[in-house]
Design a protein around this motif. Structure first.
Motif, PDB file in Angstrom:
ATOM      1  N   GLY A 269      -8.955   5.769  -6.784  1.00 45.88           N
ATOM      2  CA  GLY A 269      -8.759   4.558  -6.849  1.00 45.88           C
ATOM      3  C   GLY A 269      -8.910   3.884  -8.192  1.00 45.88           C
ATOM      4  O   GLY A 269      -9.493   4.564  -9.139  1.00 45.88           O
TER       5      GLY A 269
ATOM      6  N   PHE B 155       0.648  -1.085   0.140  1.00 48.40           N
ATOM      7  CA  PHE B 155      -0.061   0.062   0.119  1.00 48.40           C
ATOM      8  C   PHE B 155       0.825   1.302  -0.160  1.00 48.40           C
ATOM      9  O   PHE B 155       0.196   2.460   0.153  1.00 48.40           O
ATOM     10  CB  PHE B 155      -0.927  -0.138   1.068  1.00 48.40           C
ATOM     11  CG  PHE B 155      -2.222  -1.081   1.105  1.00 48.40           C
ATOM     12  CD1 PHE B 155      -2.246  -1.921  -0.004  1.00 48.40           C
ATOM     13  CD2 PHE B 155      -2.734  -1.354   2.283  1.00 48.40           C
ATOM     14  CE1 PHE B 155      -3.166  -2.748  -0.075  1.00 48.40           C
ATOM     15  CE2 PHE B 155      -3.877  -2.224   2.097  1.00 48.40           C
ATOM     16  CZ  PHE B 155      -4.054  -3.108   1.207  1.00 48.40           C
TER      17      PHE B 155
ATOM     18  N   ILE C 246      -9.538   7.548  -2.423  1.00 43.90           N
ATOM     19  CA  ILE C 246      -8.660   6.755  -1.482  1.00 43.90           C
ATOM     20  C   ILE C 246      -7.770   7.606  -0.737  1.00 43.90           C
ATOM     21  O   ILE C 246      -7.070   8.424  -1.452  1.00 43.90           O
ATOM     22  CB  ILE C 246      -7.718   5.751  -2.125  1.00 43.90           C
ATOM     23  CG1 ILE C 246      -8.683   4.838  -2.977  1.00 43.90           C
ATOM     24  CG2 ILE C 246      -6.761   4.973  -1.082  1.00 43.90           C
ATOM     25  CD1 ILE C 246      -8.031   3.789  -3.873  1.00 43.90           C
TER      26      ILE C 246
ATOM     27  N   ASP D 291       1.655   6.779   1.488  1.00 43.66           N
ATOM     28  CA  ASP D 291       1.404   5.696   2.124  1.00 43.66           C
ATOM     29  C   ASP D 291      -0.305   5.623   2.217  1.00 43.66           C
ATOM     30  O   ASP D 291      -1.183   6.346   2.618  1.00 43.66           O
ATOM     31  CB  ASP D 291       1.812   5.793   3.533  1.00 43.66           C
ATOM     32  CG  ASP D 291       1.429   4.638   4.466  1.00 43.66           C
ATOM     33  OD1 ASP D 291       0.853   3.658   3.872  1.00 43.66           O
ATOM     34  OD2 ASP D 291       2.149   4.253   5.504  1.00 43.66           O
ATOM     35  N   PHE D 292      -0.866   4.406   1.768  1.00 46.96           N
ATOM     36  CA  PHE D 292      -2.216   3.993   1.512  1.00 46.96           C
ATOM     37  C   PHE D 292      -2.840   3.550   2.515  1.00 46.96           C
ATOM     38  O   PHE D 292      -4.088   2.993   2.557  1.00 46.96           O
ATOM     39  CB  PHE D 292      -2.703   3.612   0.054  1.00 46.96           C
ATOM     40  CG  PHE D 292      -2.614   4.771  -1.057  1.00 46.96           C
ATOM     41  CD1 PHE D 292      -3.456   5.543  -1.313  1.00 46.96           C
ATOM     42  CD2 PHE D 292      -1.522   4.757  -1.767  1.00 46.96           C
ATOM     43  CE1 PHE D 292      -3.580   6.496  -2.328  1.00 46.96           C
ATOM     44  CE2 PHE D 292      -1.145   5.760  -2.928  1.00 46.96           C
ATOM     45  CZ  PHE D 292      -2.157   6.359  -3.092  1.00 46.96           C
ATOM     46  N   ASN D 293      -1.985   3.090   3.375  1.00 44.61           N
ATOM     47  CA  ASN D 293      -2.371   2.125   4.807  1.00 44.61           C
ATOM     48  C   ASN D 293      -3.328   3.006   5.577  1.00 44.61           C
ATOM     49  O   ASN D 293      -3.298   4.161   5.693  1.00 44.61           O
ATOM     50  CB  ASN D 293      -1.170   1.781   5.280  1.00 44.61           C
ATOM     51  CG  ASN D 293      -0.699   0.511   5.169  1.00 44.61           C
ATOM     52  OD1 ASN D 293      -0.987  -0.736   4.928  1.00 44.61           O
ATOM     53  ND2 ASN D 293       0.669   0.829   4.446  1.00 44.61           N
TER      54      ASN D 293
ATOM     55  N   GLY E 138      -4.365   8.948   1.061  1.00 46.69           N
ATOM     56  CA  GLY E 138      -3.050   8.730   1.030  1.00 46.69           C
ATOM     57  C   GLY E 138      -2.207   9.741   1.903  1.00 46.69           C
ATOM     58  O   GLY E 138      -2.659  10.957   1.928  1.00 46.69           O
TER      59      GLY E 138
END
Length: 142
Positions: free
Chosen positions: A101, A77, A107, A122-124, A109
């Motif tokens: 996305g 991610f 999404i 960081d897409f966590n 980030g």
């Protein structure tokens, strides 16, 4: 009085706290409770199981380990993007930005590093890897 089952629609207030007691998120901040249906994917299965059996009017503090709350950080991610994609935008480490996305949805980030012409995003989930305490107050169960 209705009890939460695996098929219930639930309205609740919640506060998410970290182990140090700091508040990460709360529906009280926006003054509006959250609504969801059990099994719709908005909560982790482990968290949903902790709600089963609660009734309207009940409150409970639910402690979840990181893997049972928002999961562990996934290295897949994390993406590196060319700085030119952000033209005209102020880039700062820690800034949360919306990205499109694959299915067109937004999404979030987090800009985690800026190095030359490369931007690490960081897409966590921001709480991935953290144990949390959910304070829930069940308002209605349908």
């Amino acid at each position: 009085m209705s009890v939460i089952t695996e098929n219930s629609a639930v309205t609740l207030h919640f506060t998410i706290k970290l182990k140090d007691g700091s508040v990460a998120d709360s529906t009280h901040n926006i003054g509006k409770p959250a609504k969801f249906s059990m099994g719709d994917g908005s909560l982790s299965p482990n968290f949903e199981q902790c709600l089963v059996g609660l009734q309207a009017g009940e409150s409970k503090a639910i402690e979840l380990e990181a893997k049972d709350a928002f999961g562990m950080p996934n290295p897949d991610f994390i993406q590196y993007m060319d700085k030119s994609r952000f033209s005209g935008q102020e880039l700062e480490i820690g800034t949360i930005m919306a990205f499109s996305g694959p299915d067109g949805s937004e999404i979030p980030g987090i800009i985690s590093e800026i190095s030359g012409e490369s931007v690490k995003v960081d897409f966590n989930h921001p709480l991935a890897g953290q144990a949390v305490i959910f304070d829930v107050e069940i308002l209605t169960v349908e």
